[in-house]
Design a protein around this motif. Structure first.
Motif, PDB file in Angstrom:
ATOM      1  N   GLU A 203       3.748  -5.473  -1.012  1.00 19.63           N
ATOM      2  CA  GLU A 203       4.138  -5.438   0.399  1.00 19.63           C
ATOM      3  C   GLU A 203       3.386  -4.392   1.209  1.00 19.63           C
ATOM      4  O   GLU A 203       3.032  -4.633   2.367  1.00 19.63           O
ATOM      5  N   HIS A 204       3.117  -3.236   0.605  1.00 21.80           N
ATOM      6  CA  HIS A 204       2.590  -2.113   1.395  1.00 21.80           C
ATOM      7  C   HIS A 204       1.190  -1.633   1.000  1.00 21.80           C
ATOM      8  O   HIS A 204       0.588  -0.857   1.742  1.00 21.80           O
ATOM      9  N   PHE A 205       0.693  -2.034  -0.150  1.00 21.25           N
ATOM     10  CA  PHE A 205      -0.566  -1.456  -0.630  1.00 21.25           C
ATOM     11  C   PHE A 205      -1.602  -2.507  -1.031  1.00 21.25           C
ATOM     12  O   PHE A 205      -2.579  -2.181  -1.687  1.00 21.25           O
ATOM     13  N   GLN A 206      -1.406  -3.745  -0.625  1.00 16.86           N
ATOM     14  CA  GLN A 206      -2.250  -4.838  -1.119  1.00 16.86           C
ATOM     15  C   GLN A 206      -3.736  -4.642  -0.827  1.00 16.86           C
ATOM     16  O   GLN A 206      -4.578  -5.088  -1.599  1.00 16.86           O
ATOM     17  N   ASP A 207      -4.072  -3.970   0.233  1.00 18.99           N
ATOM     18  CA  ASP A 207      -5.483  -3.762   0.575  1.00 18.99           C
ATOM     19  C   ASP A 207      -5.994  -2.397   0.134  1.00 18.99           C
ATOM     20  O   ASP A 207      -6.984  -1.910   0.670  1.00 18.99           O
ATOM     21  N   SER A 208      -5.342  -1.802  -0.831  1.00 17.99           N
ATOM     22  CA  SER A 208      -5.705  -0.445  -1.242  1.00 17.99           C
ATOM     23  C   SER A 208      -6.275  -0.405  -2.658  1.00 17.99           C
ATOM     24  O   SER A 208      -6.077  -1.318  -3.462  1.00 17.99           O
ATOM     25  N   GLU A 209      -6.954   0.693  -2.932  1.00 17.06           N
ATOM     26  CA  GLU A 209      -7.470   0.943  -4.274  1.00 17.06           C
ATOM     27  C   GLU A 209      -6.310   1.090  -5.267  1.00 17.06           C
ATOM     28  O   GLU A 209      -6.410   0.666  -6.415  1.00 17.06           O
ATOM     29  N   LEU A 210      -5.220   1.666  -4.805  1.00 21.86           N
ATOM     30  CA  LEU A 210      -4.033   1.841  -5.657  1.00 21.86           C
ATOM     31  C   LEU A 210      -3.544   0.481  -6.161  1.00 21.86           C
ATOM     32  O   LEU A 210      -3.232   0.317  -7.341  1.00 21.86           O
ATOM     33  N   PHE A 211      -3.500  -0.499  -5.277  1.00 26.47           N
ATOM     34  CA  PHE A 211      -3.083  -1.851  -5.673  1.00 26.47           C
ATOM     35  C   PHE A 211      -4.037  -2.417  -6.720  1.00 26.47           C
ATOM     36  O   PHE A 211      -3.601  -2.967  -7.733  1.00 26.47           O
ATOM     37  N   GLU A 212      -5.339  -2.265  -6.464  1.00 26.75           N
ATOM     38  CA  GLU A 212      -6.339  -2.779  -7.393  1.00 26.75           C
ATOM     39  C   GLU A 212      -6.203  -2.149  -8.776  1.00 26.75           C
ATOM     40  O   GLU A 212      -6.396  -2.821  -9.788  1.00 26.75           O
ATOM     41  N   GLU A 213      -5.852  -0.870  -8.819  1.00 30.11           N
ATOM     42  CA  GLU A 213      -5.737  -0.167 -10.092  1.00 30.11           C
ATOM     43  C   GLU A 213      -4.439  -0.497 -10.830  1.00 30.11           C
ATOM     44  O   GLU A 213      -4.435  -0.612 -12.053  1.00 30.11           O
TER      45      GLU A 213
END
Length: 89
Positions: free
Chosen positions: A35-45
């Motif tokens: 919901e909140h981090f889909q476009d982030s590096e955190l999501f990818e990791e």
């Protein structure tokens, strides 16, 4: 400081500490990531690790310690990048 980042960190810390390693708890973490981090590096990791988690692990699955390790790494990165704080603003 984002309240959402702090909530995510708190949920990861609960998992790492062993207080709650249930699928329901990990599902809540996964929901926040989507919901909140889909476009982030955190999501990818984190998303592959979270999606591969099952208590007890199994073939091609992460167990509690493997996911806790991924969360510890993410928490360190958030702290180093200054994304975590103690203020509530």
């Amino acid at each position: 400081m984002s309240a959402t980042v702090n909530l995510l960190a708190e949920l990861m810390e609960v998992f790492v500490s062993g207080r709650d390693r249930s699928m329901a708890h990990v599902d809540r973490i996964e929901g926040l990531l989507i919901e909140h981090f889909q476009d982030s590096e955190l999501f990818e990791e984190l998303s592959p690790a979270v999606a591969s988690y099952r208590p007890g692990g199994g073939e091609h699955l992460l167990d509690e310690e493997a996911l806790a390790s991924a969360f510890r790494y993410a928490l360190r990165r958030l702290q180093e990048e200054g994304d975590l704080g103690t203020d509530s603003a």
